[in-house]
Write a protein that holds these residues in place. Structure first.
Motif, PDB file in Angstrom:
ATOM      1  N   LYS A 153      19.910 -47.779  32.267  1.00  0.00           N
ATOM      2  CA  LYS A 153      20.732 -48.683  31.630  1.00  0.00           C
ATOM      3  C   LYS A 153      20.021 -49.359  30.539  1.00  0.00           C
ATOM      4  CE  LYS A 153      24.497 -49.121  34.309  1.00  0.00           C
ATOM      5  NZ  LYS A 153      25.587 -47.832  33.879  1.00  0.00           N
ATOM      6  N   GLN A 154      20.497 -49.448  29.203  1.00  0.00           N
ATOM      7  CA  GLN A 154      19.908 -49.895  28.211  1.00  0.00           C
ATOM      8  C   GLN A 154      19.764 -51.300  28.341  1.00  0.00           C
ATOM      9  OE1 GLN A 154      19.629 -48.489  24.645  1.00  0.00           O
ATOM     10  NE2 GLN A 154      19.086 -49.820  23.572  1.00  0.00           N
ATOM     11  N   GLU A 155      20.787 -52.140  29.131  1.00  0.00           N
ATOM     12  CA  GLU A 155      20.970 -53.529  29.149  1.00  0.00           C
ATOM     13  C   GLU A 155      19.771 -54.078  30.150  1.00  0.00           C
ATOM     14  OE1 GLU A 155      23.840 -51.799  30.242  1.00  0.00           O
ATOM     15  OE2 GLU A 155      24.393 -51.514  28.321  1.00  0.00           O
ATOM     16  N   ILE A 156      19.365 -53.300  31.381  1.00  0.00           N
ATOM     17  CA  ILE A 156      18.301 -53.763  32.168  1.00  0.00           C
ATOM     18  C   ILE A 156      16.924 -53.460  31.539  1.00  0.00           C
ATOM     19  CG2 ILE A 156      17.018 -52.628  34.179  1.00  0.00           C
ATOM     20  CD1 ILE A 156      19.902 -51.685  35.137  1.00  0.00           C
ATOM     21  N   VAL A 157      16.614 -52.468  30.861  1.00  0.00           N
ATOM     22  CA  VAL A 157      15.426 -52.273  29.933  1.00  0.00           C
ATOM     23  C   VAL A 157      15.258 -53.464  28.976  1.00  0.00           C
ATOM     24  CG1 VAL A 157      13.860 -50.875  28.596  1.00  0.00           C
ATOM     25  CG2 VAL A 157      15.361 -49.859  30.558  1.00  0.00           C
ATOM     26  N   ALA A 158      16.396 -53.759  28.258  1.00  0.00           N
ATOM     27  CA  ALA A 158      16.218 -54.794  27.178  1.00  0.00           C
ATOM     28  C   ALA A 158      16.100 -55.964  27.774  1.00  0.00           C
ATOM     29  CB  ALA A 158      17.616 -54.684  26.474  1.00  0.00           C
ATOM     30  N   GLY A 159      16.611 -56.467  29.233  1.00  0.00           N
ATOM     31  CA  GLY A 159      16.411 -57.629  29.524  1.00  0.00           C
ATOM     32  C   GLY A 159      14.883 -57.603  30.078  1.00  0.00           C
ATOM     33  N   LEU A 160      14.406 -56.717  30.514  1.00  0.00           N
ATOM     34  CA  LEU A 160      13.077 -56.740  30.859  1.00  0.00           C
ATOM     35  C   LEU A 160      12.140 -56.906  29.790  1.00  0.00           C
ATOM     36  CD1 LEU A 160      13.316 -53.778  33.631  1.00  0.00           C
ATOM     37  CD2 LEU A 160      12.726 -56.308  33.926  1.00  0.00           C
ATOM     38  N   LEU A 161      12.530 -56.447  28.800  1.00  0.00           N
ATOM     39  CA  LEU A 161      11.799 -56.218  27.619  1.00  0.00           C
ATOM     40  C   LEU A 161      11.750 -57.626  26.770  1.00  0.00           C
ATOM     41  CD1 LEU A 161      10.026 -54.689  25.262  1.00  0.00           C
ATOM     42  CD2 LEU A 161      12.158 -54.123  24.482  1.00  0.00           C
ATOM     43  N   GLU A 162      12.975 -58.442  27.070  1.00  0.00           N
ATOM     44  CA  GLU A 162      13.151 -59.737  26.651  1.00  0.00           C
ATOM     45  C   GLU A 162      12.174 -60.707  27.470  1.00  0.00           C
ATOM     46  OE1 GLU A 162      17.028 -62.489  26.332  1.00  0.00           O
ATOM     47  OE2 GLU A 162      17.263 -60.422  25.204  1.00  0.00           O
ATOM     48  N   GLU A 163      12.222 -60.601  28.806  1.00  0.00           N
ATOM     49  CA  GLU A 163      11.362 -61.224  29.177  1.00  0.00           C
ATOM     50  C   GLU A 163       9.741 -61.094  29.106  1.00  0.00           C
ATOM     51  OE1 GLU A 163      11.563 -60.864  33.795  1.00  0.00           O
ATOM     52  OE2 GLU A 163      13.834 -60.655  33.507  1.00  0.00           O
ATOM     53  N   ALA A 164       9.456 -60.031  28.728  1.00  0.00           N
ATOM     54  CA  ALA A 164       7.979 -59.557  28.504  1.00  0.00           C
ATOM     55  C   ALA A 164       7.382 -60.093  27.014  1.00  0.00           C
ATOM     56  CB  ALA A 164       7.910 -57.938  28.342  1.00  0.00           C
ATOM     57  N   LEU A 165       8.343 -60.110  26.224  1.00  0.00           N
ATOM     58  CA  LEU A 165       8.387 -60.695  24.923  1.00  0.00           C
ATOM     59  C   LEU A 165       8.044 -62.334  24.856  1.00  0.00           C
ATOM     60  CD1 LEU A 165      10.146 -58.194  22.591  1.00  0.00           C
ATOM     61  CD2 LEU A 165       7.819 -58.304  23.074  1.00  0.00           C
ATOM     62  N   ALA A 166       8.985 -62.879  25.805  1.00  0.00           N
ATOM     63  CA  ALA A 166       8.787 -64.110  25.908  1.00  0.00           C
ATOM     64  C   ALA A 166       7.608 -64.691  26.375  1.00  0.00           C
ATOM     65  CB  ALA A 166       9.959 -64.788  26.830  1.00  0.00           C
ATOM     66  N   GLU A 167       6.829 -63.931  27.238  1.00  0.00           N
ATOM     67  CA  GLU A 167       5.558 -64.227  27.681  1.00  0.00           C
ATOM     68  C   GLU A 167       4.593 -64.335  26.700  1.00  0.00           C
ATOM     69  OE1 GLU A 167       4.594 -61.671  31.159  1.00  0.00           O
ATOM     70  OE2 GLU A 167       6.395 -62.559  32.160  1.00  0.00           O
ATOM     71  N   ASN A 168       4.817 -63.726  25.383  1.00  0.00           N
ATOM     72  CA  ASN A 168       3.823 -63.946  24.532  1.00  0.00           C
ATOM     73  C   ASN A 168       4.650 -63.835  23.121  1.00  0.00           C
ATOM     74  OD1 ASN A 168       2.056 -63.352  22.470  1.00  0.00           O
ATOM     75  ND2 ASN A 168       1.184 -61.705  23.278  1.00  0.00           N
ATOM     76  N   PRO A 169       5.134 -65.300  22.735  1.00  0.00           N
ATOM     77  CA  PRO A 169       5.901 -65.436  21.558  1.00  0.00           C
ATOM     78  C   PRO A 169       5.550 -64.740  20.054  1.00  0.00           C
ATOM     79  CG  PRO A 169       5.775 -67.330  22.778  1.00  0.00           C
ATOM     80  CD  PRO A 169       4.507 -66.207  23.361  1.00  0.00           C
TER      81      PRO A 169
END
Length: 153
Positions: A2-18
């Protein structure tokens, strides 16, 4: 996958390093996940590892098999986002437009346009010969077909 699941995890990862931001996310039919990131100060191998782990550790291989590749935007990759242009202020660009190609220094970046400047040899307005003229032009981002940083050695 699911693209949405991966996109959500990616968003979290990027939030950790703005300072990091997404260039591209693609998921092939065989669950091959490809992520391309860039960063305001560049991207280190550790940045790629951190993003990869955030995604990989939150997906269940027992549920669905996948492969994951996290890479940085290569030095020869075209600039796509205003944030990438800002990161490359002061560098020389090769910009392809519908009307042709311009090469010049990236002097300013605004939300929807960039300022490119260069020197040109032109005929003198009076008399014979040529003189060097400073040129500059604002280019709307939507008119840019491709923009690449020119690497000089």
């Amino acid at each position: 996958m699911k693209q949405e699941i991966v996109a959500g995890l990616l968003e979290e990862a990027l939030a950790e390093n703005p300072s990091l931001f997404l260039i591209d996310l693609s998921i092939q039919a065989d669950n091959q996940i490809q992520v391309v990131i860039d960063g305001d100060q560049g991207v280190s191998v550790n940045d790629c590892i951190a993003v990869s782990r955030k995604i990989e550790h939150n997906l269940d291989r027992e549920e669905e098999d996948f492969s994951l590749e996290v890479t940085s935007a290569g030095v020869t990759a075209p600039l796509q986002l205003p944030r990438q242009f800002k990161k490359n202020l002061g560098r020389k660009l090769k910009v392809t437009l519908a009307e042709g190609i311009l090469e010049g220094n990236l002097d300013q970046v605004e939300e929807d346009k960039i300022l490119l400047s260069w020197k040109a040899r032109e005929p003198k307005p009076v008399g014979k010969g040529k003189h060097t003229v400073n040129k500059e032009v604002w280019l709307p981002l939507e008119e840019i077909k491709e923009a690449k940083v020119m690497i000089t050695f």
